[in-house]
Design an enzyme around this catalytic site. Structure first.
Site, PDB file in Angstrom:
ATOM      1  N   CYS A   1       0.699  -1.201   0.014  1.00  0.00           N
ATOM      2  CA  CYS A   1      -0.068  -0.042   0.057  1.00  0.00           C
ATOM      3  C   CYS A   1       0.898   1.258  -0.012  1.00  0.00           C
ATOM      4  O   CYS A   1       1.423   1.578  -1.049  1.00  0.00           O
ATOM      5  CB  CYS A   1      -0.935  -0.109   0.947  1.00  0.00           C
ATOM      6  SG  CYS A   1      -2.496   0.927   1.012  1.00  0.00           S
TER       7      CYS A   1
ATOM      8  N   HIS B   1      -3.452  -4.863   1.665  1.00  0.00           N
ATOM      9  CA  HIS B   1      -2.586  -5.223   2.941  1.00  0.00           C
ATOM     10  C   HIS B   1      -2.798  -6.742   3.382  1.00  0.00           C
ATOM     11  O   HIS B   1      -3.488  -7.186   3.999  1.00  0.00           O
ATOM     12  CB  HIS B   1      -3.418  -4.427   4.185  1.00  0.00           C
ATOM     13  CG  HIS B   1      -3.181  -3.016   4.046  1.00  0.00           C
ATOM     14  ND1 HIS B   1      -2.281  -2.465   4.912  1.00  0.00           N
ATOM     15  CD2 HIS B   1      -3.614  -2.073   3.450  1.00  0.00           C
ATOM     16  CE1 HIS B   1      -2.498  -1.140   4.768  1.00  0.00           C
ATOM     17  NE2 HIS B   1      -3.050  -0.815   3.853  1.00  0.00           N
TER      18      HIS B   1
ATOM     19  N   GLU C   1      -0.910  -8.261   5.305  1.00  0.00           N
ATOM     20  CA  GLU C   1      -0.512  -8.384   6.585  1.00  0.00           C
ATOM     21  C   GLU C   1      -1.779  -8.475   7.643  1.00  0.00           C
ATOM     22  O   GLU C   1      -1.847  -8.694   8.588  1.00  0.00           O
ATOM     23  CB  GLU C   1       0.421  -7.599   7.349  1.00  0.00           C
ATOM     24  CG  GLU C   1      -0.240  -5.894   7.547  1.00  0.00           C
ATOM     25  CD  GLU C   1      -0.338  -5.111   6.270  1.00  0.00           C
ATOM     26  OE1 GLU C   1      -0.361  -5.765   4.994  1.00  0.00           O
ATOM     27  OE2 GLU C   1      -0.743  -4.035   6.283  1.00  0.00           O
TER      28      GLU C   1
HETATM   29  N1  GLN Z   1      -3.747   6.349   1.033  1.00  0.00           N
HETATM   30  C1  GLN Z   1      -2.519   6.137   1.728  1.00  0.00           C
HETATM   31  C2  GLN Z   1      -1.110   7.010   1.071  1.00  0.00           C
HETATM   32  O1  GLN Z   1      -1.416   7.576  -0.121  1.00  0.00           O
HETATM   33  C3  GLN Z   1      -2.170   4.669   1.614  1.00  0.00           C
HETATM   34  C4  GLN Z   1      -2.851   4.105   2.330  1.00  0.00           C
HETATM   35  C5  GLN Z   1      -2.466   2.665   3.157  1.00  0.00           C
HETATM   36  O2  GLN Z   1      -1.222   2.535   3.235  1.00  0.00           O
HETATM   37  N2  GLN Z   1      -3.424   1.951   3.622  1.00  0.00           N
HETATM   38  O3  GLN Z   1      -0.210   6.822   1.263  1.00  0.00           O
END
Ligand code: GLN
Length: 185
Positions: free
Chosen positions: A79, A169, A171
């Protein structure tokens, strides 16, 4: 073998719990001296990419980590961690700028910002649980980067040599298959 988990902010503890379950030694990276110990792999967790980008530079971790990734250290970005690896961010400033992908942050809008589904990931048998939280989208892979998974026509996982990145995610789900894929690297 030991895996370093960037622990400045975000979902680092959840990655540590998965590695514990798999019996893989790991340590947290919070400051520069944490990089003195041997590290065979690096996990960059989800969280807030702009905050991590800023802290990486303030804590003087940026140059060393970037050099190690470029020298082949296996890295798993989830992410926000994936956003930090990307060479291009729509409307944003890249961080490590090592992976040949273009990403768009918060690509699912407010309503669909967080959702769960299942899907296929190249190299993994069976369906993989996919949990998205204010997820980015991989808009484009180019160069040596290859897409590993798509959901509704959107790329959600990619690999480029020693770099593995996912927009979701892993994890947070019980299935450790993506961590296992990373550990094989
Ligand atoms: N929206 C977050 C970002 O742009 C990422 C979201 C996440 O890691 N769950 O950094």
């Amino acid at each position: 073998m030991a895996v370093g988990i960037l622990a400045l902010q975000g979902a680092f503890a959840e990655h540590a719990a998965v590695l514990d379950k798999l019996g893989v030694p790991h340590f947290e990276i919070r400051q520069k001296r944490d990089l003195d110990q041997p590290m065979n792999g690096l996990i960059i967790p989800g969280g807030e990419s702009t905050v991590m980008n800023k802290l990486l530079r303030e804590l003087d971790l940026y140059d060393t980590l970037r050099e190690r990734i470029q020298s082949g250290l296996p890295v798993f970005g989830t992410c926000a961690g994936l956003i930090l690896l990307a060479k291009q961010i729509d409307g944003g400033i890249p961080c490590f700028s090592v992976m040949d992908i273009r990403v768009k942050r918060n690509a699912y809008g407010r309503q669909l910002g967080s959702f769960r589904t299942k899907g296929q990931v190249a190299g993994i048998d069976g369906e993989v649980p996919l949990t998205f939280i204010r997820a980015p989208r991989i808009v484009e892979v180019h160069g040596d980067a290859k897409a590993l998974a798509e959901v509704d026509g959107r790329i959600v996982a990619a690999r480029q040599g020693n770099q593995l990145g996912v927009t979701f995610h892993p994890e947070l789900d019980d299935d450790a298959c993506l961590h296992e894929l990373f550990l094989q690297m």
